[in-house]
Design an enzyme around this catalytic site. Structure first.
Site, mmCIF file in Angstrom:
data_model
loop_
_atom_site.group_PDB
_atom_site.id
_atom_site.type_symbol
_atom_site.label_atom_id
_atom_site.label_comp_id
_atom_site.label_asym_id
_atom_site.label_seq_id
_atom_site.Cartn_x
_atom_site.Cartn_y
_atom_site.Cartn_z
ATOM 1 N N CYS A 32 2.661 32.429 12.040
ATOM 2 C CA CYS A 32 3.589 32.464 13.174
ATOM 3 C C CYS A 32 3.965 31.112 13.759
ATOM 4 O O CYS A 32 5.156 30.837 13.961
ATOM 5 C CB CYS A 32 3.050 33.388 14.255
ATOM 6 S SG CYS A 32 1.375 33.038 14.782
ATOM 7 N N LYS A 91 5.933 36.573 23.363
ATOM 8 C CA LYS A 91 5.010 35.595 22.776
ATOM 9 C C LYS A 91 5.675 34.226 22.611
ATOM 10 O O LYS A 91 6.826 34.126 22.196
ATOM 11 C CB LYS A 91 4.536 36.124 21.418
ATOM 12 C CG LYS A 91 3.746 35.135 20.571
ATOM 13 C CD LYS A 91 3.334 35.775 19.252
ATOM 14 C CE LYS A 91 2.713 34.758 18.305
ATOM 15 N NZ LYS A 91 2.234 35.366 17.063
ATOM 16 N N HIS A 93 3.357 30.781 21.685
ATOM 17 C CA HIS A 93 2.459 30.256 20.649
ATOM 18 C C HIS A 93 2.950 28.953 20.025
ATOM 19 O O HIS A 93 2.755 28.711 18.835
ATOM 20 C CB HIS A 93 2.213 31.311 19.567
ATOM 21 C CG HIS A 93 0.880 31.128 18.893
ATOM 22 N ND1 HIS A 93 0.472 31.882 17.804
ATOM 23 C CD2 HIS A 93 -0.152 30.286 19.148
ATOM 24 C CE1 HIS A 93 -0.738 31.501 17.419
ATOM 25 N NE2 HIS A 93 -1.138 30.533 18.226
ATOM 26 N N HIS A 247 1.183 43.002 15.961
ATOM 27 C CA HIS A 247 0.078 42.094 15.658
ATOM 28 C C HIS A 247 -1.238 42.779 16.005
ATOM 29 O O HIS A 247 -1.321 43.508 16.997
ATOM 30 C CB HIS A 247 0.243 40.820 16.490
ATOM 31 C CG HIS A 247 -0.514 39.635 15.983
ATOM 32 N ND1 HIS A 247 -1.888 39.563 16.026
ATOM 33 C CD2 HIS A 247 -0.089 38.471 15.432
ATOM 34 C CE1 HIS A 247 -2.277 38.400 15.524
ATOM 35 N NE2 HIS A 247 -1.205 37.720 15.147
ATOM 36 N N ASP A 299 8.564 37.048 12.054
ATOM 37 C CA ASP A 299 8.284 35.652 11.724
ATOM 38 C C ASP A 299 7.524 35.488 10.411
ATOM 39 O O ASP A 299 7.406 34.378 9.899
ATOM 40 C CB ASP A 299 7.556 34.932 12.862
ATOM 41 C CG ASP A 299 6.343 35.681 13.371
ATOM 42 O OD1 ASP A 299 6.024 36.754 12.830
ATOM 43 O OD2 ASP A 299 5.704 35.191 14.324
ATOM 44 N N HIS A 300 6.992 36.557 9.855
ATOM 45 C CA HIS A 300 6.324 36.503 8.547
ATOM 46 C C HIS A 300 6.030 37.916 8.074
ATOM 47 O O HIS A 300 6.282 38.896 8.789
ATOM 48 C CB HIS A 300 5.028 35.672 8.603
ATOM 49 C CG HIS A 300 4.070 36.104 9.681
ATOM 50 N ND1 HIS A 300 3.375 37.288 9.621
ATOM 51 C CD2 HIS A 300 3.696 35.507 10.829
ATOM 52 C CE1 HIS A 300 2.615 37.407 10.688
ATOM 53 N NE2 HIS A 300 2.800 36.337 11.449
ATOM 54 N N LYS A 324 1.011 37.725 4.614
ATOM 55 C CA LYS A 324 0.865 36.684 5.626
ATOM 56 C C LYS A 324 -0.106 35.595 5.165
ATOM 57 O O LYS A 324 -1.156 35.887 4.608
ATOM 58 C CB LYS A 324 0.349 37.317 6.924
ATOM 59 C CG LYS A 324 0.088 36.325 8.036
ATOM 60 C CD LYS A 324 -0.450 37.029 9.275
ATOM 61 C CE LYS A 324 -0.758 36.023 10.375
ATOM 62 N NZ LYS A 324 -1.274 36.684 11.601
#
Length: 535
Positions: A32, A91, A93, A247, A299-300, A324
């Site tokens: 991420c 989020k 991060h 997640h 994002d992945h 991932k």
């Protein structure tokens, strides 16, 4: 054609039916933090230093000094300068502080967002003391080992003094006993400390809830989305809704728990889909649907190693190999891509050309009337011609796939002939042998003795073998050497554009520092609840 009586994600499906779907949408990283940095800046994360070289794949704590440098330009910065209201909900991060617990050098408000509400860190299993742990379990083990060593030393020194086998002061006994006691207490309280250190909510620069009350987080986020849209509906706005779903630990409200036929992951996915529907309904109610470009992605890819027994908590990646954390395999980097803009983009179009999350930067900047920066390399390409159908092919001839700061793979969209080649220079060694992931560890490594370096590189034709199941050889593919030479030249050209920058995720920027820890209250008693119950 497969007809399904029930759709598990009706709102996301509706978004795709009403918009344009990209089937080869690629994240710039398979985890991420670097992927999000690339998305916001339109640049490979290596260019901004948002990678590591020593196994720290993402930012490890909120209280670290690493993060997205303010030298970087996000699409939010450019649109804000063009008069847009800019908001981020969910989020982040990408770092928070540099030198003190309140300097907020990496904060979203320093990167072009004039409103932020959400987690400055990331959702993780440690937020609820889950069995799948990112940090807690490993730290508890190390602390327990240190405690046992120190306790043994204290007992040995005490026995020596009591039996008169050793002479001298009792000071070593006292200090070893104190150290053992501190290690014991810390090992049993580290889980609580992590929850308070990382699992909290902020509104702009103020902590509003530390630690989080997770059963009300979903309603708080949706309330914030609705409020932002209502406040800014009469002016141009950019709103980045960054879901905490799906997640681990897959925190799901009671309304959706146990409802899916696919376990907790399915429950969490269905709740996220419902949240998408609520946001789209907000646009409808405010009369903004036809004037709003909506983009949906991830994002992945799914985390295959997030598994307990026979239960899979990290999702699956369909026909695509890997997941991932794997820098090159499709399962880690091929993600959903949906754009909806009624009356502008043709509903139901499907595009099979390679595109990247980095492409959002130039696309959004130019739609907002801004200019793409000319003082730096921008790796993204404007998607609008492809989305409108005025261009038939992707502006990307080559895309590079990094794992940390190492190039693991590259793809080439061959213009003459339409084939899509993928070259792998390095791949992780799956464990156990024959498995499809690195089971027994949190994520596959990028380097060391658990990866394989290929000479010659592995070659796949994704246009015929999207699962990357059959590596081609000079005997089976007449173009083998031509493809290798072409991709190698593209990689060399790309490498010449790289400028060394400090790696923000390496040890120096990625270790917890107490003076950088955000705290609602007097550290270490970090606790507050300024939200109340939104119901």
């Amino acid at each position: 054609m497969l007809h399904l009586e029930h759709s598990w994600t009706p709102n996301i499906d509706r978004l795709a039916e009403d918009g344009v779907m990209l089937t080869q949408h690629i994240a710039a990283a398979s985890v991420c933090t670097p992927s999000r940095a690339a998305f916001l800046t339109g640049r490979y994360p290596l260019r901004s230093g948002m990678v590591s070289s020593n196994g720290y794949r993402v930012l490890q704590w909120t209280g670290v000094s690493g993060g997205l440098s303010t030298n970087e330009i996000t699409f939010a910065k450019i649109l804000k300068d063009r008069g847009y209201a800019t908001g981020l909900i969910g989020k982040w991060h990408l770092g928070l502080n540099c030198e003190s617990s309140s300097d907020h050098c990496h904060h979203p408000l320093n990167h072009g967002f004039d409103h932020f509400y959400g987690m400055p860190f990331s959702m993780m299993g440690d937020c609820i003391h889950w069995e799948l742990s990112e940090k807690r379990a490993g730290m508890e083990h190390k602390l327990n080992v240190c405690f046992q060593i120190m306790a043994f030393a204290a007992l040995t020194l005490t026995a020596g003094k009591l039996t008169h086998l050793t002479s001298g002061s009792w000071t070593p006994v006292v200090w070893s006993t104190v150290a053992a006691t501190l290690l014991f207490v810390t090992s049993y309280s580290i889980g609580v400390l992590i929850v308070h250190a990382d699992c909290f909510l902020m509104r702009n620069r103020t902590i509003t809830e530390q630690p989080m009350h997770f059963q009300r987080t979903t309603s708080l986020l949706l309330k914030e989305v609705s409020s932002f849209v209502q406040r800014n509906k009469h002016r141009p706005f950019l709103l980045f809704v960054s879901f905490l779903h799906v997640h681990t630990p897959l925190i799901t409200t009671e309304k959706f728990r146990g409802k899916s036929a696919h376990g907790l992951y399915g429950d969490n996915t269905e709740e996220m889909d419902w949240m998408v529907g609520q946001i789209l309904d907000t646009l409808d109610m405010e009369g903004l649907t036809n004037s709003t470009l909506v983009y949906f992605t991830s994002d992945h890819g799914g985390s295959l190693e997030a598994q307990l027994g026979k239960e899979q908590y990290g999702g699956w990646n369909g026909i695509y190999k890997g997941g991932k954390g794997m820098g090159g395999w499709e399962g880690g980097i091929r993600v959903p891509g949906i754009f909806r803009w009624p009356g502008v983009l043709q509903a139901g179009r499907v595009i099979h050309e390679p595109t990247s999350l980095m492409d959002v930067f130039p696309t959004v900047v130019q739609l907002g009337g801004g200019e793409v920066p000319q003082d730096r390399v921008i790796d993204g390409r404007d998607l609008l011609p492809l989305l409108l159908g005025t261009a038939q092919h992707s502006a990307h001839e080559f895309l590079l796939h990094y794992c940390e700061n190492l190039l693991h793979a590259a793809r080439w969209r061959q213009r003459d002939g339409g084939r899509l080649w993928k070259v792998h220079y390095t791949t992780p060694l799956f464990h156990p042998e024959g498995a499809g992931a690195c089971y027994g560890r949190g994520v596959c490594p990028c380097s060391g003795d658990q990866v394989a370096h290929h000479d010659p590189p592995l070659l796949f034709d994704l246009s015929r073998d999207p699962s990357e199941a059959h590596a081609l050889t000079p005997d089976t593919e007449p173009s083998f050497y031509h493809v290798m030479d072409t991709v190698a030249r593209a990689v060399e050209e790309h490498c010449r554009t790289l400028i060394p920058v400090p790696l923000q995720l390496d040890t120096l920027g990625n270790i917890w520092r107490p003076w950088l820890q955000p705290c609602c209250g007097q550290f270490p008693l970090c606790w507050c609840d300024r939200e109340g119950d939104p119901r």
